[in-house]
Design a protein around this motif. Structure first.
Motif, PDB file in Angstrom:
ATOM      1  N   TYR A 117       7.611  -5.372   0.394  1.00 54.04           N
ATOM      2  CA  TYR A 117       6.481  -4.860  -0.383  1.00 54.04           C
ATOM      3  C   TYR A 117       6.069  -5.928  -1.405  1.00 54.04           C
ATOM      4  O   TYR A 117       6.912  -6.557  -2.049  1.00 54.04           O
ATOM      5  N   ASN A 165       6.915  -3.124   4.797  1.00 54.61           N
ATOM      6  CA  ASN A 165       5.556  -2.755   4.405  1.00 54.61           C
ATOM      7  C   ASN A 165       4.693  -4.010   4.336  1.00 54.61           C
ATOM      8  O   ASN A 165       4.970  -4.886   3.517  1.00 54.61           O
ATOM      9  N   VAL A 343      -3.980   3.144  -2.283  1.00 53.30           N
ATOM     10  CA  VAL A 343      -2.601   2.679  -2.148  1.00 53.30           C
ATOM     11  C   VAL A 343      -1.669   3.885  -2.142  1.00 53.30           C
ATOM     12  O   VAL A 343      -2.098   5.013  -2.318  1.00 53.30           O
ATOM     13  N   SER A 344      -0.397   3.617  -1.947  1.00 55.85           N
ATOM     14  CA  SER A 344       0.653   4.612  -1.852  1.00 55.85           C
ATOM     15  C   SER A 344       0.671   5.252  -0.465  1.00 55.85           C
ATOM     16  O   SER A 344      -0.160   4.950   0.403  1.00 55.85           O
ATOM     17  N   GLU A 353      -4.955   2.064   3.783  1.00 58.45           N
ATOM     18  CA  GLU A 353      -4.837   1.011   2.781  1.00 58.45           C
ATOM     19  C   GLU A 353      -5.081  -0.342   3.423  1.00 58.45           C
ATOM     20  O   GLU A 353      -4.746  -0.562   4.586  1.00 58.45           O
ATOM     21  N   PRO A 355      -3.974  -3.956   3.047  1.00 58.92           N
ATOM     22  CA  PRO A 355      -2.959  -4.760   2.367  1.00 58.92           C
ATOM     23  C   PRO A 355      -3.478  -6.046   1.740  1.00 58.92           C
ATOM     24  O   PRO A 355      -3.067  -6.409   0.630  1.00 58.92           O
ATOM     25  N   THR A 359      -2.170  -3.826  -1.768  1.00 54.93           N
ATOM     26  CA  THR A 359      -0.741  -3.961  -2.068  1.00 54.93           C
ATOM     27  C   THR A 359      -0.256  -5.405  -2.038  1.00 54.93           C
ATOM     28  O   THR A 359       0.687  -5.758  -2.760  1.00 54.93           O
ATOM     29  N   HIS A 360      -0.852  -6.247  -1.209  1.00 51.03           N
ATOM     30  CA  HIS A 360      -0.379  -7.622  -1.077  1.00 51.03           C
ATOM     31  C   HIS A 360      -1.340  -8.639  -1.684  1.00 51.03           C
ATOM     32  O   HIS A 360      -1.219  -9.835  -1.425  1.00 51.03           O
TER      33      HIS A 360
END
Length: 401
Positions: A117, A165, A343-344, A353, A355, A359-360
């Motif tokens: 993650y 993830n 997200v989540s 999402e 990425p 998140t990334h």
């Protein structure tokens, strides 16, 4: 019956709550929210140790140190993972940070999965490597030999996610546990994606398991929290100090209550998440606008056999790549109705999402390219809605490409 004789579905509903009467003659079926920040004590105790207060013995002084609602949750979390101890933290990130801080010291070395993650990877690089003088080696842990090759005399921690993830890579927990044990390193596994319903890393040799309880354990997208589960007394001692005193990052009573409530339906929810995710994965895998689907439940997944061996289910998260560019991906996302862009994951509602921009995004373009996180890669958290509605929504959005 002993706890070891009770099945997970029963533990999820009742464990940790019964026998916690708030007052004489009162026996709540559900543990209430104990909001008091402090507790009166009968007398002074010159031998009191704030780090070793035992809530099971009714030792309460201040809710940062111990709280009845949080105590009930921690008992349930431990039971679900087949462990003796669990500690609840204010977030999954806090749980990870506390675990790493409990184990490593300046000059130590960590071996970690290269496909973590983004937040965890940033923590390892910007906090532990850059500021705390801890060396970190990121490896392709899909092959245990890469983990073995990275081990050093100063390796104190091996850190894995499985599945990862968002690329859904797996690592062989038993094989890596043996490597960590031989190197006298603590082996930690982030089990957020599968929950203890589908995977119990401690039973496969891991020393520590962490969760973002925000995800499947709570399951309703209305609470942020984290947890660490372990049977190692040395790690537990350090974690208890960090939770209660060193960081003060304990989970609040209300969030503990919400997570306790959510866990009651964990087995039911996880079964439906998996059923829906499998059907969606098969649908996407056969669609001409999709270039690849990443879901361990598909036989085409390169680690499907490993997933079937070390997991009891395949979970509700999958990723897929569209045959388009960033603009086309944005157009697809804009056409969805049942999958909010957010997200989540792990809630009863489906989410999608991106990425590369979410998140990334802390990772550089070069790092994302090296991992295989393209501009058209999307991650689905498949909820428990009717699968036909989810499939129809995806089909409609794919038709714009």
């Amino acid at each position: 019956m002993n706890d070891s004789d009770v099945r997970r579905e029963t533990l999820a509903v009742t464990h940790g709550e019964r026998g916690q009467a708030p007052a004489p003659g009162v026996e709540d079926v559900v543990v209430p929210v104990h909001l008091s920040s402090t507790y009166s004590v009968p007398s002074i105790d010159p031998d009191a140790d704030l780090e070793t207060l035992d809530p099971d013995a009714g030792e309460y002084l201040y809710s940062r140190l111990s709280n009845p609602t949080r105590n009930a949750l921690e008992h349930r979390l431990a039971a679900l993972e087949g462990a003796d101890h669990a500690l609840a933290f204010v977030s999954g990130t806090a749980a990870i940070a506390a675990t790493m801080t409990a184990v490593v010291r300046p000059g130590d070395h960590i071996v970690a999965f290269e496909d973590l993650y983004g937040g965890t990877k940033t923590m390892l690089t910007r906090l532990f490597a850059d500021r705390l003088n801890v060396d970190v080696s990121f490896v392709d842990a899909t092959d245990p030999e890469n983990v073995a090759a990275a081990m050093r005399e100063e390796t104190a921690l091996v850190w894995m996610e499985t599945p990862t993830n968002p690329l859904m890579h797996l690592c062989d927990i038993e094989a890596i546990a043996a490597i960590a044990d031989e190197g006298d390193a603590v082996f930690g596994v982030d089990n957020t994606f599968l929950s203890p319903q589908f995977q119990t890393p401690l039973s496969l040799g891991a020393d520590v398991v962490v969760h973002s309880t925000t995800k499947y354990l709570n399951g309703h997208s209305d609470s942020i929290g984290g947890a660490v589960v372990t049977d190692r007394e040395d790690v537990l001692e350090e974690l208890t100090f960090l939770q209660r005193v060193g960081m003060g990052s304990m989970l609040s009573p209300f969030d503990s209550y919400l997570t306790l409530r959510g866990i009651k339906t964990l087995p039911l929810r996880m079964r439906q998440h998996e059923t829906n995710a499998m059907e969606i994965a098969e649908f996407l895998d056969s669609h001409e606008a999709v270039t690849r689907v990443l879901y361990p439940g598909l036989e085409s997944h390169p680690q499907h056999d490993l997933a079937a061996r070390q997991q009891s289910g395949f979970g509700g998260v999958l990723s897929f790549e569209l045959d388009t560019d960033l603009d086309g991906t944005a157009e697809f996302l804009g056409a969805l109705r049942e999958f909010p862009l957010a997200v989540s994951l792990g809630g009863v509602e489906s989410l999608i999402e991106h990425p590369a921009t979410m998140t990334h995004s802390p990772l550089s373009q070069t790092e994302r390219d090296a991992l295989g996180i393209s501009d058209s890669l999307l991650r689905l958290s498949v909820g428990v809605e009717h699968v036909d509605d989810l499939r129809s929504d995806l089909a409609s959005a794919l038709s714009v490409l």
